[in-house]
Design a protein around this motif. Structure first.
Motif, mmCIF file in Angstrom:
data_model
loop_
_atom_site.group_PDB
_atom_site.id
_atom_site.type_symbol
_atom_site.label_atom_id
_atom_site.label_comp_id
_atom_site.label_asym_id
_atom_site.label_seq_id
_atom_site.Cartn_x
_atom_site.Cartn_y
_atom_site.Cartn_z
ATOM 1 N N ARG B 2 37.028 16.308 41.494
ATOM 2 C CA ARG B 2 37.595 14.969 41.625
ATOM 3 C C ARG B 2 37.597 14.316 40.251
ATOM 4 O O ARG B 2 36.576 14.282 39.569
ATOM 5 C CB ARG B 2 36.785 14.111 42.603
ATOM 6 C CG ARG B 2 36.829 14.597 44.052
ATOM 7 C CD ARG B 2 36.311 13.498 44.979
ATOM 8 N NE ARG B 2 37.301 12.450 45.185
ATOM 9 C CZ ARG B 2 37.014 11.162 45.420
ATOM 10 N NH1 ARG B 2 35.762 10.758 45.460
ATOM 11 N NH2 ARG B 2 37.969 10.278 45.609
ATOM 12 N N VAL B 47 45.957 15.500 35.679
ATOM 13 C CA VAL B 47 46.847 16.245 36.580
ATOM 14 C C VAL B 47 46.875 17.727 36.193
ATOM 15 O O VAL B 47 46.823 18.610 37.051
ATOM 16 C CB VAL B 47 48.264 15.621 36.546
ATOM 17 C CG1 VAL B 47 49.262 16.499 37.286
ATOM 18 C CG2 VAL B 47 48.233 14.222 37.167
ATOM 19 N N VAL B 50 43.628 19.472 37.338
ATOM 20 C CA VAL B 50 43.607 19.687 38.784
ATOM 21 C C VAL B 50 44.621 20.751 39.189
ATOM 22 O O VAL B 50 44.376 21.542 40.106
ATOM 23 C CB VAL B 50 43.820 18.329 39.490
ATOM 24 C CG1 VAL B 50 44.437 18.486 40.853
ATOM 25 C CG2 VAL B 50 42.510 17.583 39.592
ATOM 26 N N GLU B 51 45.743 20.819 38.483
ATOM 27 C CA GLU B 51 46.718 21.891 38.760
ATOM 28 C C GLU B 51 46.082 23.245 38.500
ATOM 29 O O GLU B 51 46.345 24.220 39.199
ATOM 30 C CB GLU B 51 47.971 21.722 37.876
ATOM 31 C CG GLU B 51 48.924 20.668 38.412
ATOM 32 C CD GLU B 51 50.076 20.353 37.470
ATOM 33 O OE1 GLU B 51 50.003 20.739 36.266
ATOM 34 O OE2 GLU B 51 51.040 19.714 37.926
ATOM 35 N N GLU B 56 41.548 16.696 43.148
ATOM 36 C CA GLU B 56 42.473 15.584 43.227
ATOM 37 C C GLU B 56 42.196 14.551 42.135
ATOM 38 O O GLU B 56 41.077 14.421 41.637
ATOM 39 C CB GLU B 56 42.414 14.917 44.609
ATOM 40 C CG GLU B 56 41.068 14.397 44.999
ATOM 41 C CD GLU B 56 41.117 13.567 46.277
ATOM 42 O OE1 GLU B 56 41.945 13.873 47.163
ATOM 43 O OE2 GLU B 56 40.330 12.621 46.373
ATOM 44 N N THR B 58 42.425 10.564 41.114
ATOM 45 C CA THR B 58 42.534 9.175 41.563
ATOM 46 C C THR B 58 42.739 8.306 40.335
ATOM 47 O O THR B 58 42.063 8.480 39.325
ATOM 48 C CB THR B 58 41.238 8.732 42.286
ATOM 49 O OG1 THR B 58 40.969 9.630 43.347
ATOM 50 C CG2 THR B 58 41.367 7.316 42.834
ATOM 51 N N ASP B 80 46.964 11.659 42.860
ATOM 52 C CA ASP B 80 47.025 11.789 44.311
ATOM 53 C C ASP B 80 46.806 10.480 45.053
ATOM 54 O O ASP B 80 47.307 10.296 46.165
ATOM 55 C CB ASP B 80 45.974 12.813 44.770
ATOM 56 C CG ASP B 80 46.209 14.165 44.141
ATOM 57 O OD1 ASP B 80 45.467 14.543 43.212
ATOM 58 O OD2 ASP B 80 47.189 14.825 44.555
ATOM 59 N N LYS B 202 52.018 7.858 48.688
ATOM 60 C CA LYS B 202 50.610 8.124 48.370
ATOM 61 C C LYS B 202 49.798 6.838 48.551
ATOM 62 O O LYS B 202 50.305 5.741 48.329
ATOM 63 C CB LYS B 202 50.477 8.649 46.937
ATOM 64 C CG LYS B 202 51.108 10.034 46.760
ATOM 65 C CD LYS B 202 50.947 10.547 45.338
ATOM 66 C CE LYS B 202 51.611 11.884 45.149
ATOM 67 N NZ LYS B 202 51.535 12.360 43.744
#
Lengths: 117, 254
Positions: B2, B47, B50-51, B56, B58, B80, B202
């Motif tokens: 996260r 991003v 996380v990819e 995710e 925030t 996200d 979202k």
């Protein structure tokens, strides 16, 4: 008393730190200005500070403080300021000056005005 | 994992800066808004991580209700979910901002889990106070590394790169950690139309924290003299090449 965090390299005081000393003298308005230097070469760099109005220079020396480490360097400043209780702490608005002072301000929960021109 | 990225709604200033009558704010009637450039890169970096690793992103902002626009933009860029800490529009000082972010992180920890990484821009484009990330790190008892031009996650640690004279300093810090990034760490993607449409669906959670007494107050703004000069001629013809190369190095594209 106003305390200036003075940065240095290869035994020479950094130019922007000298400008910070001028600001420190201005803020001090007749009160003494003292300086703190951390890291290898601090003692050598401190030698000429008297000419810039510094009444006393504090040099933090320890083999663990040799290389730049903002948290550890800030610890030196926190311990010193707890002992000396300056009315203000000043540094050059460089990446290092900002970072060390931000750590000090966070630890002591004090306001910090960064990047003043 | 996260990741929390903190962003700030700032005016899109073009050439001349015009102040309000009381000289305490920029006149924004004719200005658009965006997020600070360092933060745009922070969102992109989150991003990308996380990819690669799953998880995710925030996005959080402390600002007026209109700052929802900046949260939506960040969602379009791949985040996200969003959290808007809505204020009455007055600036919060760095200590108050950090406290509000810490309170949110601690609440999230109880409800949805901890953030392994919290990303800030190195300093905001308007106030430039620099210190919020470091204050948040101290309050949460996490390491903070600032001014990053490189970031990756390896074996539960953040590999952080700073540009220094003559090369890069590399730090390995255990997660959870706080980092601040510099523009140039990546090139943010331009959100596609489908991404913008998806962003509308979202979730954005809105809270209204109470503004504490200000401990660092902005008294007035001053427009520096000589401002308005918008173009500097580096040279003409092939003779300009060295100056152009120097400029490209300075801004980090070469």
């Amino acid at each position: 008393m106003v305390l200036a965090f003075v940065d240095h390299e290869d035994g020479q005081v950094d130019e922007l730190s000298l400008q910070a000393l001028t600001l420190a003298r201005h803020i001090a308005a007749g009160e003494p200005v003292e300086a703190v230097l951390v890291g290898d070469g601090g003692r050598e760099a401190s030698a000429l500070l008297g000419a810039y109005g510094v009444a006393r220079a504090h040099v933090a020396e320890d083999e663990r403080l040799g290389a730049y480490a903002p948290g550890a360097w800030a610890t030196s400043l926190v311990e010193l300021t707890d002992r000396l209780e300056p009315s203000a702490v000043v540094a050059a608005g460089t990446a290092r000056g900002n970072e060390v002072l931000a750590h000090v301000a966070a630890r002591k929960d004090l306001p910090f005005a960064a990047n003043c021109t | 994992m996260r990741i929390l990225v903190c962003v700030k709604r700032v005016p899109l200033t073009g050439g001349r800066m015009v102040l309000t009558a009381d000289e305490r704010a920029l006149e924004t009637r004719h200005l658009g808004f965006t997020i600070s450039p360092h933060e745009e890169c922070g969102v992109e970096e989150a991003v990308r991580i996380v990819e690669q690793h799953g998880g995710e992103v925030t996005v959080l902002t402390l600002g007026p209700a209109e700052a929802e626009e900046q949260v939506r933009d960040s969602l379009a860029a791949g985040a996200d979910g969003g959290i808007l800490l809505a204020t009455d529009g007055r600036e919060w000082d760095p200590q108050a901002t950090a406290d509000a972010i810490v309170a949110t992180v601690e609440r999230e920890r109880g409800e949805r889990g901890d953030f392994d990484l919290i990303i800030f821009g190195n300093e905001s484009a308007d106030a430039g106070n620099f210190q919020v990330g470091i204050r948040v790190a101290h309050a949460l008892g996490r390491p903070a590394v600032t001014g990053l031009k490189g970031l990756s996650i390896e074996d539960g640690r953040a590999r952080c790169e700073q540009e220094v004279a003559g090369g890069r300093d590399v730090y390995l810090v255990p997660l959870p950690a706080v980092v601040t990034v510099l523009e140039g760490i990546n090139l943010p993607r331009y959100p596609s139309v489908p991404a913008k449409l998806r962003a509308r669906q979202k979730p954005i959670e809105t809270n209204t924290p109470e503004r504490p007494e200000s401990r660092l107050e902005m008294v007035r703004l001053i427009v520096p003299p000589g401002q308005g000069k918008q173009a500097e001629i580096l040279g003409t013809g092939p003779d300009a090449a060295p100056a152009v190369v120097e400029m490209m190095r300075e801004i980090g594209v070469a």
